[in-house]
Scaffold this active site. Structure first.
Site, PDB file in Angstrom:
ATOM      1  N   LYS A  25       2.803   3.614  -5.576  1.00  0.00           N
ATOM      2  CA  LYS A  25       2.125   2.490  -6.584  1.00  0.00           C
ATOM      3  C   LYS A  25       3.420   1.858  -7.575  1.00  0.00           C
ATOM      4  O   LYS A  25       3.387   0.778  -7.948  1.00  0.00           O
ATOM      5  CB  LYS A  25       1.028   3.029  -7.294  1.00  0.00           C
ATOM      6  CG  LYS A  25      -0.066   3.590  -6.375  1.00  0.00           C
ATOM      7  CD  LYS A  25      -0.186   2.616  -5.135  1.00  0.00           C
ATOM      8  CE  LYS A  25      -1.038   3.315  -3.872  1.00  0.00           C
ATOM      9  NZ  LYS A  25      -0.817   2.632  -2.765  1.00  0.00           N
ATOM     10  N   ASP A  48       1.000  -1.264   0.084  1.00  0.00           N
ATOM     11  CA  ASP A  48      -0.031  -0.102  -0.043  1.00  0.00           C
ATOM     12  C   ASP A  48       0.852   1.285  -0.129  1.00  0.00           C
ATOM     13  O   ASP A  48       0.448   2.208   0.377  1.00  0.00           O
ATOM     14  CB  ASP A  48      -0.836   0.021   1.170  1.00  0.00           C
ATOM     15  CG  ASP A  48      -1.873   1.132   1.206  1.00  0.00           C
ATOM     16  OD1 ASP A  48      -2.643   1.238   2.012  1.00  0.00           O
ATOM     17  OD2 ASP A  48      -2.290   1.531  -0.044  1.00  0.00           O
ATOM     18  N   ASP A 106      -3.358  -2.876  -2.518  1.00  0.00           N
ATOM     19  CA  ASP A 106      -4.434  -1.933  -2.436  1.00  0.00           C
ATOM     20  C   ASP A 106      -4.190  -1.225  -3.905  1.00  0.00           C
ATOM     21  O   ASP A 106      -3.184  -1.129  -4.360  1.00  0.00           O
ATOM     22  CB  ASP A 106      -4.297  -1.064  -1.140  1.00  0.00           C
ATOM     23  CG  ASP A 106      -5.256   0.002  -1.248  1.00  0.00           C
ATOM     24  OD1 ASP A 106      -5.326   0.851  -0.826  1.00  0.00           O
ATOM     25  OD2 ASP A 106      -6.321  -0.408  -1.834  1.00  0.00           O
ATOM     26  N   ASN A 107      -5.307  -0.626  -4.194  1.00  0.00           N
ATOM     27  CA  ASN A 107      -5.180   0.539  -5.254  1.00  0.00           C
ATOM     28  C   ASN A 107      -4.852   0.266  -6.756  1.00  0.00           C
ATOM     29  O   ASN A 107      -4.265   0.706  -7.249  1.00  0.00           O
ATOM     30  CB  ASN A 107      -4.329   1.857  -4.907  1.00  0.00           C
ATOM     31  CG  ASN A 107      -4.571   2.174  -3.540  1.00  0.00           C
ATOM     32  OD1 ASN A 107      -3.724   1.971  -2.426  1.00  0.00           O
ATOM     33  ND2 ASN A 107      -5.691   2.802  -3.335  1.00  0.00           N
ATOM     34  N   GLU A 134     -11.388   4.230  -0.930  1.00  0.00           N
ATOM     35  CA  GLU A 134     -11.738   4.437   0.464  1.00  0.00           C
ATOM     36  C   GLU A 134     -12.569   5.930   0.426  1.00  0.00           C
ATOM     37  O   GLU A 134     -12.159   6.860  -0.205  1.00  0.00           O
ATOM     38  CB  GLU A 134     -10.469   4.538   1.251  1.00  0.00           C
ATOM     39  CG  GLU A 134      -9.438   5.488   0.955  1.00  0.00           C
ATOM     40  CD  GLU A 134      -8.486   4.554   0.173  1.00  0.00           C
ATOM     41  OE1 GLU A 134      -8.497   3.797  -0.635  1.00  0.00           O
ATOM     42  OE2 GLU A 134      -7.366   5.193   0.064  1.00  0.00           O
TER      43      GLU A 134
HETATM   44  O1  610 Z   1      -0.397   7.098  -2.969  1.00  0.00           O
HETATM   45  C1  610 Z   1      -1.217   6.200  -2.211  1.00  0.00           C
HETATM   46  N1  610 Z   1      -0.602   5.503  -1.258  1.00  0.00           N
HETATM   47  C2  610 Z   1       0.873   5.816  -1.381  1.00  0.00           C
HETATM   48  C3  610 Z   1       1.188   5.546   0.301  1.00  0.00           C
HETATM   49  C4  610 Z   1       2.289   6.036   0.629  1.00  0.00           C
HETATM   50  C5  610 Z   1       2.928   5.925   2.118  1.00  0.00           C
HETATM   51  O2  610 Z   1       3.978   4.660   2.063  1.00  0.00           O
HETATM   52  C6  610 Z   1       5.153   5.438   2.282  1.00  0.00           C
HETATM   53  N2  610 Z   1       6.203   4.839   1.359  1.00  0.00           N
HETATM   54  C7  610 Z   1       6.088   5.104  -0.014  1.00  0.00           C
HETATM   55  N3  610 Z   1       7.158   4.400  -0.503  1.00  0.00           N
HETATM   56  C8  610 Z   1       7.612   3.680   0.729  1.00  0.00           C
HETATM   57  C9  610 Z   1       9.006   2.802   0.867  1.00  0.00           C
HETATM   58  N4  610 Z   1       9.205   2.273   1.864  1.00  0.00           N
HETATM   59  C10 610 Z   1       8.518   2.582   3.177  1.00  0.00           C
HETATM   60  N5  610 Z   1       7.475   3.756   3.005  1.00  0.00           N
HETATM   61  C11 610 Z   1       7.303   4.038   1.865  1.00  0.00           C
HETATM   62  C12 610 Z   1       4.888   7.025   2.274  1.00  0.00           C
HETATM   63  O3  610 Z   1       5.686   7.736   3.161  1.00  0.00           O
HETATM   64  C13 610 Z   1       3.333   6.991   2.866  1.00  0.00           C
HETATM   65  O4  610 Z   1       3.268   6.967   4.204  1.00  0.00           O
HETATM   66  C14 610 Z   1      -2.719   6.248  -2.169  1.00  0.00           C
HETATM   67  C15 610 Z   1      -3.323   7.245  -2.903  1.00  0.00           C
HETATM   68  C16 610 Z   1      -4.940   7.163  -3.054  1.00  0.00           C
HETATM   69  N6  610 Z   1      -5.540   8.132  -3.839  1.00  0.00           N
HETATM   70  O5  610 Z   1      -6.718   7.997  -4.046  1.00  0.00           O
HETATM   71  O6  610 Z   1      -4.654   8.966  -4.446  1.00  0.00           O
HETATM   72  C17 610 Z   1      -5.296   5.996  -2.512  1.00  0.00           C
HETATM   73  C18 610 Z   1      -4.676   5.022  -1.631  1.00  0.00           C
HETATM   74  O7  610 Z   1      -5.466   4.199  -1.221  1.00  0.00           O
HETATM   75  C19 610 Z   1      -3.283   5.258  -1.704  1.00  0.00           C
HETATM   76  O8  610 Z   1      -2.436   4.179  -0.938  1.00  0.00           O
HETATM   77 MG    MG Z   2      -3.850   2.487  -0.570  1.00  0.00          MG
END
Ligand code: 610
Ligand code: MG
Length: 214
Positions: free
Chosen positions: A144, A141, A169-170, A199
């Protein structure tokens, strides 16, 4: 108040959720993000799909990539059998600090290990650092475009065994097209799409469950 959205979510949890009650933490975040301000938690609808997979697999060792505020870490940990462990990775220190407090408020800190750092650096160190052989279940999650490279890295590092399950997810919104093509096209995976919604919205999204065949 609270300068960032995660800080406002934490404030809401401390105000409304019952300490030690993981379910109330999950419900509080869902209420807040549905009615006050949207946030990228897996949420209640897709969360139910995730719950059913966690309950079916009963993982001893589980990995989550992308903790954010800790919503799914709390949701997963509340379903883990005794002496099972969720390792969750988050590289943003602000988010990691919030997530630790959300996880503690929910009373699941003994089931969750939060690693602060990038998945690309940590995946190759997991076996040694945690005395792990493989993960039974992985929840993707995070960014992406990291789903596919990190999946390949987990394969290369021998962190997946025959029967390990990836839950992403997603896969529709925002989408992970290269990952989807890979797990659906590869003879090494048996993949299944669970249709749902983004969500707190009516936009289509879904979860992809992929079994590693070895
Ligand atoms: O972009 C989305 N999720 C990215 C989530 C990112 C999270 O994971 C961490 N991260 C990233 N690479 C990492 C590598 N290593 C550790 N943490 C990391 C980031 O610091 C953030 O806390 C998203 C976007 C939508 N949306 O509708 O736009 C809906 C969703 O459900 C989503 O999950
Ligand atoms: Mg997500």
């Amino acid at each position: 108040y609270g300068s960032t959205r995660p800080e406002r979510i934490l404030a809401e949890v401390k105000r409304k959720a019952t300490r030690g009650d993981a379910r109330s933490v999950v419900d509080t975040i869902d209420q807040y993000c549905r009615h006050q301000e949207w946030a990228m938690n897996v949420g209640d609808e897709k969360g139910t799909i995730l719950d059913s997979i966690v309950c079916e697999v009963k993982p001893r060792a589980m990995l989550e990539l992308g903790t954010y505020c800790g919503y799914s870490a709390v949701r997963i940990a509340s379903l883990l059998p005794p002496n099972s462990r969720l390792i969750t990775m988050e590289f943003n220190p602000v988010f990691a600090a919030i997530a630790r407090q959300v996880i503690a408020w929910a009373g699941v800190e003994d089931k969750v290990v939060l690693i602060e750092g990038p998945s690309g650096d940590w995946i190759p160190k997991m076996k040694k650092e945690f005395g792990l052989t493989s993960f039974d279940l992985v929840f993707l999650d995070h960014w992406k475009d990291c789903y596919l490279p990190d999946t390949k890295l987990m394969e290369e590092c021998g962190l997946l065994r025959t029967g390990s399950i990836l839950v992403a997810d997603n896969v529709i919104c925002p989408g992970a097209p290269d990952y989807l093509e890979y797990v659906r096209g590869s003879p090494r995976y048996e993949s299944k799409y669970f249709r749902s919604h983004l969500e707190y919205t009516t936009v289509e999204d879904g979860i992809e469950k992929s079994v590693f065949l070895g």
